[in-house]
Design a protein around this motif. Structure first.
Motif, mmCIF file in Angstrom:
data_model
loop_
_atom_site.group_PDB
_atom_site.id
_atom_site.type_symbol
_atom_site.label_atom_id
_atom_site.label_comp_id
_atom_site.label_asym_id
_atom_site.label_seq_id
_atom_site.Cartn_x
_atom_site.Cartn_y
_atom_site.Cartn_z
ATOM 1 N N UNK A 96 0.824 -1.225 0.000
ATOM 2 C CA UNK A 96 0.000 0.000 0.000
ATOM 3 C C UNK A 96 0.851 1.265 0.000
ATOM 4 N N UNK A 97 2.125 1.119 0.314
ATOM 5 C CA UNK A 97 3.009 2.287 0.319
ATOM 6 C C UNK A 97 3.351 2.737 -1.105
ATOM 7 N N UNK A 98 3.539 1.771 -2.021
ATOM 8 C CA UNK A 98 4.057 2.153 -3.338
ATOM 9 C C UNK A 98 3.126 1.813 -4.500
ATOM 10 N N UNK A 99 2.209 0.879 -4.306
ATOM 11 C CA UNK A 99 1.364 0.487 -5.446
ATOM 12 C C UNK A 99 0.285 1.545 -5.676
ATOM 13 N N UNK A 100 -0.009 1.785 -6.930
ATOM 14 C CA UNK A 100 -1.156 2.624 -7.274
ATOM 15 C C UNK A 100 -2.396 1.757 -7.456
ATOM 16 N N UNK A 101 -2.161 0.551 -7.984
ATOM 17 C CA UNK A 101 -3.257 -0.380 -8.246
ATOM 18 C C UNK A 101 -2.845 -1.765 -7.737
ATOM 19 N N UNK A 125 -5.997 3.580 -2.939
ATOM 20 C CA UNK A 125 -5.477 2.450 -3.728
ATOM 21 C C UNK A 125 -6.523 1.984 -4.738
ATOM 22 N N UNK A 126 -6.114 1.857 -5.989
ATOM 23 C CA UNK A 126 -6.981 1.235 -6.983
ATOM 24 C C UNK A 126 -6.975 -0.275 -6.783
ATOM 25 N N UNK A 127 -8.110 -0.902 -6.947
ATOM 26 C CA UNK A 127 -8.215 -2.353 -6.711
ATOM 27 C C UNK A 127 -8.951 -3.028 -7.866
ATOM 28 N N UNK A 163 -12.661 0.747 -6.333
ATOM 29 C CA UNK A 163 -12.901 -0.438 -7.155
ATOM 30 C C UNK A 163 -12.727 -0.056 -8.628
ATOM 31 N N UNK A 164 -11.694 -0.615 -9.265
ATOM 32 C CA UNK A 164 -11.426 -0.264 -10.668
ATOM 33 C C UNK A 164 -12.006 -1.280 -11.641
#
Ligand SMILES: *Cc1c(COP(=O)(O)O)cnc(C)c1O
Length: 233
Positions: A96-101, A125-127, A163-164
């Motif tokens: 969660x620190x570095x991911x965008x998705x 965070x995109x998921x 939610x992507x």
């Protein structure tokens, strides 16, 4: 050596873009509606840097331990980082620190851990919900289609998460057109409840044409861009 690698990657990027263009046209779609997420697992940050110079802006990794330093080494490039690997709950805080998705969300406790990590870091965070198309939960993770719907509702309700859409890997030895067709059905059910969740991540180096034909908005080539990988340890 550096110049050779650059030439090799430039050639590969061109080839993948040609495949995307051809498959999009064949499917009556626009190539610019298909986003390439370059999967750079096992590859050094220097490769990511070259891909960035070649116009790649979306990059995917599958192991936290490997991704963390690579993201740091590429912090100046303004890339969008996708996490696509099986994720342990105790790694959620790190990712969660570095991911965008995070494309590989496939169970409720992970939703919970990611939501808490994102909110505590003040991040969004995109998921994607990873859908298991093999029906046996064997190798590569993913929720079965019923569970995927439930998880999508969960993610949509959580602060810190957007939610992507959905992600899937075609089962080994399967007909990818048939598998991605099933993904499309699950995805349609999810978008009927969550109209904004339009991302459909499907297709790797070997089956990106089938994925584009089945409506993929994102494809995830690794070896087609970077060459064959040594097996993951
Ligand atoms: C490794 C990987 C890819 C890329 O696979 P290639 O066959 O090298 O294109 C795509 N998606 C996921 C989830 C992966 O783990």
């Amino acid at each position: 050596m550096g110049a050779d690698r650059r030439e090799q990657l430039a050639r590969n990027v061109t080839l993948v873009r040609q495949r995307v263009a051809r498959a999009s046209v064949a499917a009556g779609r626009r190539p610019e509606d298909v986003t390439v997420v370059a999967i750079t697992k096992t590859r050094p940050a220097s490769d990511v840097r070259i891909l960035s110079e070649l116009g790649i802006v979306n990059v995917g990794e599958s192991r936290d331990q490997e991704a963390r330093p690579k993201v740091d080494a590429c912090a100046d490039l303004g890339l969008t980082w996708h996490f696509v690997g099986q994720l342990q709950r105790n790694k959620a805080g790190s990712v969660a620190r570095y991911a965008d998705v995070v494309q590989s969300v496939d169970r409720a406790p992970l939703v919970d851990a990611l939501a808490r990590a994102a909110t505590s870091r003040g991040r969004q965070l995109g998921v994607c919900i990873q859908v298991d198309l093999a029906g046996d939960r064997a190798g590569r993770g993913g929720a079965d289609p019923q569970e995927a719907l439930r998880l999508a509702d969960l993610v949509a309700d959580r602060e810190g998460l957007d939610l992507l859409g959905v992600m899937a890997v075609a089962p080994l030895g399967s007909d990818p057109a048939e598998a991605f067709g099933r993904l499309a059905t699950v995805h349609d059910q999810i978008t009927s409840r969550h109209p904004g969740a339009v991302m459909r991540s499907a297709g790797m180096s070997g089956d990106l044409e089938a994925a584009i034909a089945a409506g993929a908005t994102h494809i995830r080539p690794g070896s087609a861009l970077l060459g064959a990988r040594a097996p993951l340890k």
